[in-house]
Design a protein around this motif. Structure first.
Motif, short mmCIF file in Angstrom:
data_model
loop_
_atom_site.label_atom_id
_atom_site.label_comp_id
_atom_site.label_asym_id
_atom_site.label_seq_id
_atom_site.Cartn_x
_atom_site.Cartn_y
_atom_site.Cartn_z
N THR A 1 0.85 -1.18 0.00
CA THR A 1 0.00 0.00 0.00
C THR A 1 0.89 1.23 0.00
N LEU A 2 0.73 2.05 -1.02
CA LEU A 2 1.44 3.32 -1.12
C LEU A 2 0.47 4.44 -0.78
N VAL A 3 0.95 5.66 -0.80
CA VAL A 3 0.08 6.81 -0.54
C VAL A 3 0.24 7.79 -1.70
N GLY A 4 -0.89 8.18 -2.30
CA GLY A 4 -0.88 9.15 -3.37
C GLY A 4 -1.56 10.44 -2.96
N ALA A 5 -1.82 11.28 -3.91
CA ALA A 5 -2.45 12.58 -3.62
C ALA A 5 -3.82 12.41 -2.98
N ASP A 6 -4.50 11.29 -3.28
CA ASP A 6 -5.85 11.07 -2.75
C ASP A 6 -5.87 10.08 -1.61
N GLY A 7 -4.71 9.73 -1.07
CA GLY A 7 -4.67 8.82 0.07
C GLY A 7 -4.07 7.47 -0.27
N PRO A 8 -4.26 6.47 0.60
CA PRO A 8 -3.67 5.16 0.40
C PRO A 8 -4.16 4.50 -0.89
N VAL A 9 -3.27 3.76 -1.54
CA VAL A 9 -3.62 3.07 -2.78
C VAL A 9 -2.79 1.80 -2.88
N ARG A 10 -3.44 0.73 -3.27
CA ARG A 10 -2.71 -0.53 -3.47
C ARG A 10 -1.78 -0.40 -4.67
N LEU A 11 -0.65 -1.10 -4.62
CA LEU A 11 0.26 -1.09 -5.76
C LEU A 11 -0.46 -1.54 -7.03
N ALA A 12 -1.32 -2.53 -6.92
CA ALA A 12 -2.05 -3.00 -8.10
C ALA A 12 -2.91 -1.91 -8.71
N ASP A 13 -3.37 -0.98 -7.89
CA ASP A 13 -4.21 0.10 -8.40
C ASP A 13 -3.40 1.28 -8.94
N VAL A 14 -2.10 1.33 -8.60
CA VAL A 14 -1.23 2.37 -9.18
C VAL A 14 -1.15 2.19 -10.70
N PHE A 15 -1.35 0.98 -11.18
CA PHE A 15 -1.34 0.72 -12.62
C PHE A 15 -2.46 1.48 -13.34
N ALA B 1 6.65 5.82 2.21
CA ALA B 1 7.21 6.11 3.53
C ALA B 1 6.75 5.11 4.58
N ASP B 2 5.53 4.63 4.46
CA ASP B 2 4.98 3.71 5.46
C ASP B 2 4.91 2.28 4.93
N SER B 3 5.76 1.96 3.97
CA SER B 3 5.73 0.65 3.33
C SER B 3 7.16 0.16 3.10
N PRO B 4 7.39 -1.15 3.11
CA PRO B 4 8.71 -1.68 2.79
C PRO B 4 8.98 -1.72 1.28
N PHE B 5 8.06 -1.19 0.49
CA PHE B 5 8.17 -1.29 -0.96
C PHE B 5 9.51 -0.78 -1.48
N GLY B 6 9.93 0.43 -1.06
CA GLY B 6 11.18 0.99 -1.55
C GLY B 6 12.36 0.09 -1.29
N ALA B 7 12.49 -0.37 -0.06
CA ALA B 7 13.61 -1.23 0.29
C ALA B 7 13.55 -2.56 -0.47
N ASP B 8 12.35 -3.08 -0.68
CA ASP B 8 12.20 -4.38 -1.33
C ASP B 8 12.54 -4.32 -2.82
N VAL B 9 12.50 -3.12 -3.42
CA VAL B 9 12.84 -3.00 -4.84
C VAL B 9 14.16 -2.26 -5.03
N ASP B 10 15.03 -2.38 -4.00
CA ASP B 10 16.41 -1.88 -4.08
C ASP B 10 16.49 -0.36 -4.15
N ALA B 11 15.57 0.33 -3.53
CA ALA B 11 15.60 1.79 -3.48
C ALA B 11 15.04 2.26 -2.14
N GLY B 12 15.55 1.69 -1.07
CA GLY B 12 15.06 2.05 0.25
C GLY B 12 15.63 3.37 0.72
N PRO B 13 15.23 3.81 1.91
CA PRO B 13 15.77 5.07 2.46
C PRO B 13 17.29 5.05 2.48
N ASN B 14 17.89 6.12 1.98
CA ASN B 14 19.34 6.30 1.94
C ASN B 14 20.05 5.29 1.03
N GLU B 15 19.32 4.68 0.12
CA GLU B 15 19.92 3.70 -0.79
C GLU B 15 20.10 4.23 -2.20
#
Length: 232
Positions: free
Chosen positions: A54-68, A141-155
């Motif tokens: 679950t990521l967060v967009g301009a309109d609030g939380p959104v599933r990654l599948a819905d980002v498509f 920011a509130d998801s492990p998504f960034g780190a899991d795709v090799d672009a985490g905080p400070n990476e």
């Protein structure tokens, strides 16, 4: 009269120039065919199934599948981020600011191209507007998504590509560093110039203008002054 104090390429007659260009063209065509072969191999890469994010967009939380947004394919640029900073990574800022006609990839290639950053969404959206960026931004920011795709905080930054089958999302490709250059029109155009990028790592003739790598590029503030809310 010369318009530059730098060294210049040798001057030859037109026939000699055409022969030299033809020799270079052999190598350019070979590189094109090799890139075609690389793309063919890329299309045959296996993929890995992802858990739900679950990521967060301009309109609030959104599933990654819905980002498509209904498309089966998704490109994500993972933007470097430092919480609370007025100006973020100039490389990421400059790279993403060039993408302004994303409707083409959506309409004709059934794909979407978005930015995901580890920064809080309110800061991210404010920064997007400040620098004149026209892409759609999401926060992990509130998801492990960034780190899991090799672009985490400070990476650092990266590009990830995903394929959706229903509500199931698969990761199909990733690159970072100079691997992102082929997605940018800027380096491609500058590499055609007689002086190239003018960076000291380049193999250039003696006397060519050169400077430390990245020293000459625009900073984030300069990009904002040209394209963002701070312009006159």
């Amino acid at each position: 009269m010369s318009t530059t104090e730098n060294a210049l390429p040798p001057v030859v007659d037109a026939d000699t120039w055409r022969r030299e260009l033809a020799d270079l063209r052999v190598r350019e065509k070979a590189a094109t065919r090799e890139l075609d072969a690389i793309a063919a191999q890329r299309r045959r890469l296996p993929m890995v199934e992802l858990p739900e994010y679950t990521l967060v967009g301009a309109d609030g939380p959104v599933r990654l599948a819905d980002v498509f947004d209904g498309h089966p394919q998704l490109i994500v640029y993972n933007h470097m981020w430092s919480d609370g900073h007025e100006w973020q990574c100039p490389g990421c800022t400059g790279f993403t600011s060039q993408f302004t006609r994303l409707d083409v990839i959506e309409r004709y290639y059934d794909a979407r191209f978005v930015i995901v950053t580890n920064g809080p969404i309110d800061e991210a959206l404010a920064y997007r507007d400040r620098v004149g960026n026209r892409m759609t931004w999401y926060s992990s920011a509130d998801s492990p998504f960034g780190a899991d795709v090799d672009a985490g905080p400070n990476e650092g930054f990266g590009v990830n590509v995903f394929l959706r089958d229903g509500d199931t999302v698969y990761r199909t490709w990733h690159t970072s560093g100079r691997g992102t250059e082929r997605l940018s029109y800027l380096q491609g155009l500058v590499d055609l110039l007689p002086f190239g990028r003018q960076e000291e790592w380049e193999d250039s003739p003696q006397g060519w203008p050169q400077h430390p790598t990245y020293e000459q590029g625009m900073g984030s503030k300069e990009i904002a002054e040209l394209y963002g809310m701070t312009r006159d």
